[in-house]
Design a protein around this motif. Structure first.
Motif, short mmCIF file in Angstrom:
data_model
loop_
_atom_site.label_atom_id
_atom_site.label_comp_id
_atom_site.label_asym_id
_atom_site.label_seq_id
_atom_site.Cartn_x
_atom_site.Cartn_y
_atom_site.Cartn_z
N ARG A 108 1.91 4.53 -3.39
CA ARG A 108 1.52 5.94 -3.32
C ARG A 108 2.19 6.75 -4.42
NH1 ARG A 108 2.64 7.94 2.66
NH2 ARG A 108 1.74 9.86 1.77
N ARG A 112 0.82 -1.21 0.00
CA ARG A 112 0.00 0.00 0.00
C ARG A 112 0.86 1.27 0.00
NH1 ARG A 112 -5.30 0.90 1.12
NH2 ARG A 112 -5.90 2.94 1.88
N GLN A 113 1.90 1.29 0.84
CA GLN A 113 2.76 2.46 0.93
C GLN A 113 3.56 2.65 -0.36
OE1 GLN A 113 3.13 4.81 3.46
NE2 GLN A 113 1.30 3.86 4.33
N TYR A 120 7.16 6.90 -3.42
CA TYR A 120 7.24 6.26 -2.10
C TYR A 120 7.63 4.78 -2.21
CZ TYR A 120 4.80 10.34 -0.19
OH TYR A 120 4.46 11.62 0.20
#
Length: 334
Positions: A55, A51-52, A65
């Motif tokens: 970004r 998920r990170q 990211y």
């Protein structure tokens, strides 16, 4: 999806192993329960990593990211080492002097068998995906998994492989304990499971550290990207090329090029920006920075051959596999 499947499998397996460990009083089952709970917790970190890392870039992070995925995967690898390996080894050492028999070993065998099926299903998913991607890149499955920048895929692959091997070790240790009546074999099984987890953790920690520090592309990828650049009719030659991974399957490209034609400075600057935008339109390219070559700088030779890429077609298709290569080296040379 691969990580989610692994997480659900690990939670179910961890619950079953914990119940079996309580019933059987087996050191190997305790190690296996710790192993599965550690894996389940690590899958959460891997989900966060995905998920990170996805970004979009912004003003504070112009390269995106993507590297945060390597950081969270590193935390997950440390989790395997501390919650899995150390607990299993310490518990096995403590049980070396025990003479307590394994109670209801049939329950342990049933749980280990069910766990093998669930872990096998998760591992099969990881293998299928890895094999497909490796085939697209002309690499072996093993080399791809070791070298790929897809850190979550590598983690799931090795965690599931270690889980299957650990189940065999635990089952064998309990069987030898039952056959010989020597409790030491059960304790040895716990220690062996811990050592297995430690090896996997060290491997994953090393690979994630390499990407966090900064890893450039393999010579093969460098050549393919260089040929792709030269396929653009706007680019006459390339004198410098640096490619670096800034996330899973995310590239940062810096190049010095000589544009075709002899236009005014204002028009040249505009063409440079247009070429940069074309390169960044490719889904695996996070950022591209181009500058003009100096006349006396030698051109780079990328071995233009039958495998040279059609750059414009590649950009239109947006085929990530045409540019992404799992191999990595310590640096790109100017």
């Amino acid at each position: 999806m691969t990580v989610l499947i692994a997480f659900l499998a690990n939670v179910l397996v961890a619950i079953a192993k914990t119940v079996a460990a309580i019933i059987t009083s087996s050191a190997s089952m305790v190690a296996e329960a710790a192993h599965s709970w550690a894996d389940a917790g690590n899958e959460i970190f891997l989900l966060i990593a995905d998920r990170q890392g996805a970004r979009k870039k912004d003003e504070r992070h112009p390269l995106g990211y993507g590297r945060s995925a390597f950081v969270w995967s590193l935390i997950a690898a440390f989790g395997i080492f501390t919650a899995g390996a150390i607990v299993s080894i310490m518990h096995g050492i403590q049980e070396l002097g025990s003479d307590e028999p394994v109670e209801s070993p049939v329950i342990a065998y049933i749980v280990l068998g069910i766990a093998f099926v669930l872990e096998g299903a998760s591992f099969t998913q990881a293998v299928i995906r890895s094999r497909r991607l490796a085939r697209e890149r002309g690499s072996s499955t093993w080399d791809f998994v070791i070298e790929t920048s897809d850190t979550t895929l590598r983690a799931v692959f090795f965690e599931d492989a270690a889980a299957l091997i650990g189940l065999v070790i635990a089952g064998g240790s309990i069987a030898i304990h039952e056959a010989t009546g020597e409790a030491i074999w059960d304790a040895v099984g716990s220690i062996l499971v811990g050592i297995l987890l430690a090896v996997v953790a060290v491997l994953l920690i090393g690979r994630n550290l390499a990407f966090i520090v900064g890893t450039s592309a393999s010579p093969e990828l460098r050549s393919r990207v260089g040929r792709a650049l030269l396929e653009d009719p706007a680019i006459e030659r390339v004198t410098y090329l640096h490619i670096e991974y800034v996330g899973p399957n995310r590239l940062f490209i810096v190049a010095e090029i000589d544009l075709s034609g002899d236009e005014r400075e204002h028009d040249v600057a505009r063409r440079l920006r247009e070429v940069e935008r074309q390169i960044e339109a490719h889904e695996v390219v996070e950022t591209a920075v181009l500058s003009l070559s100096v006349d006396d700088e030698p051109s780079l030779d990328f071995g233009r051959d039958a495998e040279a890429l059609d750059y414009s077609a590649t950009l239109r298709a947006g085929a990530a596999t045409d540019l992404v290569d799992p191999g990595v080296v310590d640096g790109a040379q100017r």
